[in-house]
Design a protein around this motif. Sequence first.
Motif, PDB file in Angstrom:
ATOM      1  N   GLU A 163       0.826  -1.208   0.000  1.00  0.00           N
ATOM      2  CA  GLU A 163       0.000   0.000   0.000  1.00  0.00           C
ATOM      3  C   GLU A 163       0.862   1.261   0.000  1.00  0.00           C
ATOM      4  OE1 GLU A 163      -3.413   2.218  -0.340  1.00  0.00           O
ATOM      5  OE2 GLU A 163      -3.198   0.044  -0.523  1.00  0.00           O
ATOM      6  N   VAL A 164       1.953   1.253   0.759  1.00  0.00           N
ATOM      7  CA  VAL A 164       2.863   2.406   0.777  1.00  0.00           C
ATOM      8  C   VAL A 164       3.434   2.633  -0.621  1.00  0.00           C
ATOM      9  CG1 VAL A 164       5.096   3.251   1.605  1.00  0.00           C
ATOM     10  CG2 VAL A 164       3.444   2.314   3.224  1.00  0.00           C
ATOM     11  N   CYS A 165       3.906   1.579  -1.260  1.00  0.00           N
ATOM     12  CA  CYS A 165       4.463   1.712  -2.614  1.00  0.00           C
ATOM     13  C   CYS A 165       3.426   2.262  -3.588  1.00  0.00           C
ATOM     14  CB  CYS A 165       4.996   0.370  -3.115  1.00  0.00           C
ATOM     15  SG  CYS A 165       6.453  -0.202  -2.219  1.00  0.00           S
ATOM     16  N   LEU A 166       2.217   1.766  -3.485  1.00  0.00           N
ATOM     17  CA  LEU A 166       1.140   2.251  -4.351  1.00  0.00           C
ATOM     18  C   LEU A 166       0.871   3.738  -4.111  1.00  0.00           C
ATOM     19  CD1 LEU A 166      -1.088   1.658  -6.416  1.00  0.00           C
ATOM     20  CD2 LEU A 166      -2.559   1.007  -4.501  1.00  0.00           C
ATOM     21  N   GLN A 167       0.825   4.147  -2.844  1.00  0.00           N
ATOM     22  CA  GLN A 167       0.551   5.552  -2.536  1.00  0.00           C
ATOM     23  C   GLN A 167       1.702   6.473  -2.956  1.00  0.00           C
ATOM     24  OE1 GLN A 167      -2.339   6.762  -1.806  1.00  0.00           O
ATOM     25  NE2 GLN A 167      -3.177   4.697  -1.732  1.00  0.00           N
ATOM     26  N   ILE A 168       2.930   5.984  -2.871  1.00  0.00           N
ATOM     27  CA  ILE A 168       4.061   6.778  -3.362  1.00  0.00           C
ATOM     28  C   ILE A 168       3.912   6.997  -4.861  1.00  0.00           C
ATOM     29  CG2 ILE A 168       6.562   6.751  -3.787  1.00  0.00           C
ATOM     30  CD1 ILE A 168       6.838   5.272  -1.072  1.00  0.00           C
ATOM     31  N   TRP A 169       3.566   5.951  -5.565  1.00  0.00           N
ATOM     32  CA  TRP A 169       3.373   6.070  -7.012  1.00  0.00           C
ATOM     33  C   TRP A 169       2.218   7.021  -7.325  1.00  0.00           C
ATOM     34  CZ3 TRP A 169      -0.701   4.362 -10.217  1.00  0.00           C
ATOM     35  CH2 TRP A 169      -0.441   4.509 -11.594  1.00  0.00           C
ATOM     36  N   SER A 191       1.085   9.477  -5.594  1.00  0.00           N
ATOM     37  CA  SER A 191       1.320  10.864  -5.184  1.00  0.00           C
ATOM     38  C   SER A 191       2.567  11.480  -5.819  1.00  0.00           C
ATOM     39  CB  SER A 191       1.431  10.937  -3.662  1.00  0.00           C
ATOM     40  OG  SER A 191       2.594  10.280  -3.232  1.00  0.00           O
ATOM     41  N   LYS A 192       3.208  10.755  -6.721  1.00  0.00           N
ATOM     42  CA  LYS A 192       4.461  11.252  -7.308  1.00  0.00           C
ATOM     43  C   LYS A 192       4.299  12.609  -7.987  1.00  0.00           C
ATOM     44  CE  LYS A 192       4.149   8.619 -11.654  1.00  0.00           C
ATOM     45  NZ  LYS A 192       2.723   8.351 -11.560  1.00  0.00           N
ATOM     46  N   ASP A 193       3.149  12.867  -8.578  1.00  0.00           N
ATOM     47  CA  ASP A 193       2.929  14.147  -9.260  1.00  0.00           C
ATOM     48  C   ASP A 193       2.737  15.299  -8.275  1.00  0.00           C
ATOM     49  OD1 ASP A 193       3.144  12.862 -11.713  1.00  0.00           O
ATOM     50  OD2 ASP A 193       0.986  12.514 -11.869  1.00  0.00           O
ATOM     51  N   ASN A 194       2.442  14.982  -7.020  1.00  0.00           N
ATOM     52  CA  ASN A 194       2.288  16.018  -5.988  1.00  0.00           C
ATOM     53  C   ASN A 194       3.622  16.448  -5.387  1.00  0.00           C
ATOM     54  OD1 ASN A 194      -0.495  15.943  -6.296  1.00  0.00           O
ATOM     55  ND2 ASN A 194      -0.735  14.375  -4.728  1.00  0.00           N
ATOM     56  N   TYR A 241       9.230   9.093   3.644  1.00  0.00           N
ATOM     57  CA  TYR A 241       8.910   8.964   5.070  1.00  0.00           C
ATOM     58  C   TYR A 241       7.486   9.433   5.352  1.00  0.00           C
ATOM     59  CZ  TYR A 241      13.284   7.728   7.439  1.00  0.00           C
ATOM     60  OH  TYR A 241      14.366   7.070   7.926  1.00  0.00           O
ATOM     61  N   ARG A 242       7.149  10.597   4.867  1.00  0.00           N
ATOM     62  CA  ARG A 242       5.815  11.157   5.127  1.00  0.00           C
ATOM     63  C   ARG A 242       4.716  10.238   4.623  1.00  0.00           C
ATOM     64  NH1 ARG A 242       6.567  17.395   3.220  1.00  0.00           N
ATOM     65  NH2 ARG A 242       7.743  18.093   5.026  1.00  0.00           N
ATOM     66  N   ILE A 243       4.857   9.796   3.395  1.00  0.00           N
ATOM     67  CA  ILE A 243       3.829   8.923   2.821  1.00  0.00           C
ATOM     68  C   ILE A 243       3.770   7.604   3.584  1.00  0.00           C
ATOM     69  CG2 ILE A 243       3.179   7.595   0.773  1.00  0.00           C
ATOM     70  CD1 ILE A 243       4.267   9.970  -0.883  1.00  0.00           C
ATOM     71  N   SER A 244       4.925   7.030   3.875  1.00  0.00           N
ATOM     72  CA  SER A 244       4.962   5.756   4.600  1.00  0.00           C
ATOM     73  C   SER A 244       4.278   5.875   5.954  1.00  0.00           C
ATOM     74  CB  SER A 244       6.403   5.284   4.786  1.00  0.00           C
ATOM     75  OG  SER A 244       7.023   5.090   3.542  1.00  0.00           O
ATOM     76  N   LEU A 245       4.621   6.911   6.694  1.00  0.00           N
ATOM     77  CA  LEU A 245       3.997   7.117   8.005  1.00  0.00           C
ATOM     78  C   LEU A 245       2.495   7.340   7.879  1.00  0.00           C
ATOM     79  CD1 LEU A 245       6.656   9.347   9.754  1.00  0.00           C
ATOM     80  CD2 LEU A 245       5.943   7.061  10.457  1.00  0.00           C
ATOM     81  N   ASN A 246       2.095   8.195   6.959  1.00  0.00           N
ATOM     82  CA  ASN A 246       0.666   8.476   6.797  1.00  0.00           C
ATOM     83  C   ASN A 246      -0.119   7.230   6.406  1.00  0.00           C
ATOM     84  OD1 ASN A 246       0.825  11.179   7.514  1.00  0.00           O
ATOM     85  ND2 ASN A 246       1.170  11.858   5.413  1.00  0.00           N
TER      86      ASN A 246
END
Length: 163
Positions: free
Chosen positions: A37-43, A45-48, A60-65
């Motif tokens: 799920e973290v990897c998916l969310q990083i992908w 949110s990459k444009d942000n 770190y931020r995405i992983s923690l969130n």
Amino acid sequence: MSSDFYQFSILPFAAIIIKICRAYTNSQEDFEDYYQEVCLQIWRSKDNFKGQCEWSTWVYRISLNVCLTLLKKKKNGQQHFTSDRLPDDVTTDNKAFENESLNQLYKAIKYLSEVDRAVILLYLDEKPYSEIANILGTNPNNIGVRVKRIKERLKKILDGKIN
């Protein structure tokens, strides 16, 4: 998710993701779900990412969130830890690390609150207080005080003074 993005934007930071996911999960299955799920969310949110911080800080931020959100969702439907003792039926074994000392440290970290877990993980990664504060949205002085208290608490847990 393209293999190039994974290879160049996620894989070099896998250790960060693994550490955070491990600190917020109690089983190998949950660990794998959180990691994915973290990897998916990083992908997603990459444009942000605007380059206002380092990519590692963003990870770190995405992983923690993501981990905190998943933990919150899980707690809403299940028992959660409110004491210094983990329930007997929770497995703390995780294949992410084979080192027994590291396993004991992560087991002790699970006794901490979600925010304190984040603070100590960042501290253990030798992040400066200013960066920890930036990631968590607080001030560096607050982080210094928290780290001191967390270290004292972990020492008590590891010494067996808290069971």
